[in-house]
Design a protein around this motif. Sequence first.
Motif, PDB file in Angstrom:
ATOM      1  N   ARG A  50       0.951  -1.039   0.081  1.00 53.66           N
ATOM      2  CA  ARG A  50      -0.135  -0.099  -0.253  1.00 53.66           C
ATOM      3  C   ARG A  50       0.741   1.183   0.102  1.00 53.66           C
ATOM      4  O   ARG A  50       1.774   1.341   0.645  1.00 53.66           O
ATOM      5  CB  ARG A  50      -1.127  -0.062   1.198  1.00 53.66           C
ATOM      6  N   GLY A  51       0.524   2.388  -0.826  1.00 52.92           N
ATOM      7  CA  GLY A  51       1.139   3.646  -0.713  1.00 52.92           C
ATOM      8  C   GLY A  51       0.616   4.549   0.038  1.00 52.92           C
ATOM      9  O   GLY A  51       1.313   5.646   0.388  1.00 52.92           O
ATOM     10  N   HIS A  52      -0.326   4.216   0.587  1.00 50.82           N
ATOM     11  CA  HIS A  52      -1.180   5.290   1.288  1.00 50.82           C
ATOM     12  C   HIS A  52      -2.036   4.710   2.432  1.00 50.82           C
ATOM     13  O   HIS A  52      -2.424   3.517   2.366  1.00 50.82           O
ATOM     14  CB  HIS A  52      -2.051   6.361   0.573  1.00 50.82           C
ATOM     15  N   ALA A  53      -2.602   5.460   3.723  1.00 48.84           N
ATOM     16  CA  ALA A  53      -3.322   4.871   4.778  1.00 48.84           C
ATOM     17  C   ALA A  53      -3.890   6.154   5.241  1.00 48.84           C
ATOM     18  O   ALA A  53      -3.431   7.075   5.467  1.00 48.84           O
ATOM     19  CB  ALA A  53      -2.708   4.065   5.514  1.00 48.84           C
ATOM     20  N   LEU A  54      -5.214   5.717   5.756  1.00 49.08           N
ATOM     21  CA  LEU A  54      -5.978   6.933   6.368  1.00 49.08           C
ATOM     22  C   LEU A  54      -6.464   6.465   7.851  1.00 49.08           C
ATOM     23  O   LEU A  54      -6.921   5.380   7.951  1.00 49.08           O
ATOM     24  CB  LEU A  54      -7.299   7.099   5.609  1.00 49.08           C
ATOM     25  N   PHE A  55      -6.123   7.273   8.827  1.00 54.89           N
ATOM     26  CA  PHE A  55      -6.359   6.729  10.062  1.00 54.89           C
ATOM     27  C   PHE A  55      -7.528   7.593  10.813  1.00 54.89           C
ATOM     28  O   PHE A  55      -7.489   9.077  10.373  1.00 54.89           O
ATOM     29  CB  PHE A  55      -5.134   7.191  11.008  1.00 54.89           C
ATOM     30  N   LEU A  56      -8.491   7.101  11.361  1.00 52.52           N
ATOM     31  CA  LEU A  56      -9.519   7.836  12.000  1.00 52.52           C
ATOM     32  C   LEU A  56      -9.843   7.680  13.531  1.00 52.52           C
ATOM     33  O   LEU A  56      -9.799   6.673  13.774  1.00 52.52           O
ATOM     34  CB  LEU A  56     -10.840   7.450  11.263  1.00 52.52           C
ATOM     35  N   GLY A  57     -10.292   8.824  14.051  1.00 52.82           N
ATOM     36  CA  GLY A  57     -10.606   8.734  15.510  1.00 52.82           C
ATOM     37  C   GLY A  57     -11.541   9.933  15.835  1.00 52.82           C
ATOM     38  O   GLY A  57     -11.518  10.777  15.041  1.00 52.82           O
ATOM     39  N   ARG A  58     -12.233   9.800  16.870  1.00 52.90           N
ATOM     40  CA  ARG A  58     -12.994  10.885  17.472  1.00 52.90           C
ATOM     41  C   ARG A  58     -12.588  11.168  18.773  1.00 52.90           C
ATOM     42  O   ARG A  58     -12.218  10.430  19.721  1.00 52.90           O
ATOM     43  CB  ARG A  58     -14.344  10.373  17.401  1.00 52.90           C
ATOM     44  N   GLY A  59     -12.796  12.570  19.196  1.00 45.75           N
ATOM     45  CA  GLY A  59     -12.519  13.075  20.712  1.00 45.75           C
ATOM     46  C   GLY A  59     -10.995  12.870  20.812  1.00 45.75           C
ATOM     47  O   GLY A  59     -10.136  13.236  19.906  1.00 45.75           O
ATOM     48  N   ALA A  60     -10.600  12.442  22.065  1.00 42.59           N
ATOM     49  CA  ALA A  60      -9.441  12.201  22.286  1.00 42.59           C
ATOM     50  C   ALA A  60      -8.542  11.036  21.495  1.00 42.59           C
ATOM     51  O   ALA A  60      -7.533  11.095  21.560  1.00 42.59           O
ATOM     52  CB  ALA A  60      -9.217  11.745  23.841  1.00 42.59           C
ATOM     53  N   PHE A  61      -9.348  10.412  20.781  1.00 40.30           N
ATOM     54  CA  PHE A  61      -8.727   9.315  20.026  1.00 40.30           C
ATOM     55  C   PHE A  61      -8.432   9.760  18.546  1.00 40.30           C
ATOM     56  O   PHE A  61      -7.822   9.075  17.815  1.00 40.30           O
ATOM     57  CB  PHE A  61      -9.754   7.951  19.927  1.00 40.30           C
ATOM     58  N   TYR A  62      -8.801  11.068  18.273  1.00 40.07           N
ATOM     59  CA  TYR A  62      -8.060  11.667  16.982  1.00 40.07           C
ATOM     60  C   TYR A  62      -6.849  11.802  17.095  1.00 40.07           C
ATOM     61  O   TYR A  62      -5.995  11.385  16.119  1.00 40.07           O
ATOM     62  CB  TYR A  62      -8.910  13.010  16.663  1.00 40.07           C
ATOM     63  N   PRO A  63      -6.280  12.631  18.354  1.00 40.21           N
ATOM     64  CA  PRO A  63      -4.709  12.533  18.440  1.00 40.21           C
ATOM     65  C   PRO A  63      -3.868  11.215  18.341  1.00 40.21           C
ATOM     66  O   PRO A  63      -3.110  10.945  18.106  1.00 40.21           O
ATOM     67  CB  PRO A  63      -4.611  13.409  19.642  1.00 40.21           C
TER      68      PRO A  63
END
Length: 611
Positions: free
Chosen positions: A467-480
């Motif tokens: 893979r050449g790219h990846a997207l990470f997701l989180g909300r609230g304190a889990f975004y950092p």
Amino acid sequence: MCGIVGGVAERNIQEILLEGLRRLEYRGYDSAGMAVLDASQKIERRRRVGKVAGLAQALVDEPLAGKVGIAHTRWATHGAPTEHNAHPHVSNDRVAIVHNGIIENHAVLREELIQLGYPFVSETDTEVAAHRIAFHLDSGADLLAAVQRTVAELEGAYALAVISLADPERVVACRNGPPLVVGFGIGEHFVASDVQALLPVTQRFTFLENGEVVDVRRDGIDIYARDGRRVEREIHTSGLSAGATDRGQYRHFMQKEIFEQPYAISETLEGRVHSERPIAPGILGARAEDILPRVSAVQIVACGTSFHAGLIARYWLEGIVGIPCLVEVASEYRYRKHAVLPNTLFLTLSQSGETADTLAAVHASRDENYLARLSICNVPESSLVRESELVLLTHAGPEIGVASTKAFTTQLVALMQVVLLLAQYRGVNSEKLQSFRQQLLHLPSLIEAALKLDPVIMRLSERFVERGHALFLGRGAFYPVAMEGALKLKEISYIHAEAYPAGELKHGPLALVDADMPVIVVAPNNVMLEKLKSNLEEVRARGGELFVFAEAGVSLDDGPGMNVIGVPSGAGALTPVLMTVPLQLLAYHTAVFKGTDVDQPRNLAKSVTVE
């Protein structure tokens, strides 16, 4: 970034310098070199592009023999990483110099020196300093005076170590920004960028302050302030052993440091968590009892991974303590004006305590109306610690891998200790405080449980290799937390990765989602879960493949486009710390499968000591 080691010994210094360079490799570099004053009173030099191992082989082929020498690992700034740009640099075959940092007025000095007849053979700013010292030696100064006069002419941030045929029994070194430590032996003395470089030969050290010059000889050392007066400095005994920086049974330092996290967190909690008052105020120093009750806002400033820790702490400070918290990258903070709220605590985070932008932000804060400065740091002897009124040390131990792991999680534990201290003064309910205390004490065992996911995550990571790219997701304190996961993956696997708040998917990132874009999601079992599930369905509807790190109790099942990895529950407010661990393992194993240099990723330095 870059590493210096040098000294005056009673024995052949080659192996001392070489081992010092090996112990400085974690800082990041692209070439290495060494210069020694040999028995015939000549400066002999070896330099190689690439790893210290290449220099070591050159020294097998052509050994150096001498008792006075300097060595260096270079991270290119001025001039490409080539052998002729590698350190040490020499002037007229009688001065050799190594240098960390950037000499900002090098162009003007270069033109002056060319007019004086000094030949330049590199594109570096360092060679300017070598010729300038030679110029002062030619004018009748001894080596100490020549370095002092040169330092007065230089602008920028730098650390230098110099040897010369004119004074063959000494090394003269100086500091103006990047750190420099002096090591005391028996009949031999040393300088280095880091204590770790000298642990095989001494555990007794002192630390140079900005503007100071040190004269190192067999019979002792003398330190001089910028104005030329002698400085007396206390000698400290380090608690680290030479074996503290060994990999042991692990393949990489990063792997070792990931698995050391339960112990490192336990060490950071040791002696600080009490049954009556969850946290003892004295852990921040003698002035804490006067300062903490007055704090009504917090400004956090940090870089890189430490910045992510600060972003998580903002949720704790505002959610638990109920006071405003601002978080800013140090390199941005130092270049703008600020509206400082009354009674604001200025809080900085740094693993090394030598991060140039963070230190500059601390200096800038002194001209603003802050209540006090608190630093959270892993190195007790660091500049950041010495610059702060309040200090909270993490006890992560040496962290060698460039990609921070245990330093990050211990910073978060230390930040929660600060949060609970402030909460005690703000009158937060004692039952709540005791709950947080229990969460802290339970955290090491939960991280041990999370580390048992290692085989599962290792198998999963094979699917990221192409893979050449990846997207990470989180909300609230889990975004950092997602930001930290993306940073780890890009740092060591070289896969482009970025993080977004999951609620922002529809505002742009969704355009990138297809079967070739893995989406990594941090899914705690909290009030935002149902909204997060909606975000997951948005990804599945576009053909994206999800890798969901779900806290126990989250009802998600494996299926087409959905890979669920269960993470232990029970960490409460500290769940962001726990959720970080599997993301570290994902990045680590992906990098191993890709065959990248896990501990020393390209273009990066462990300690960024220049802008």
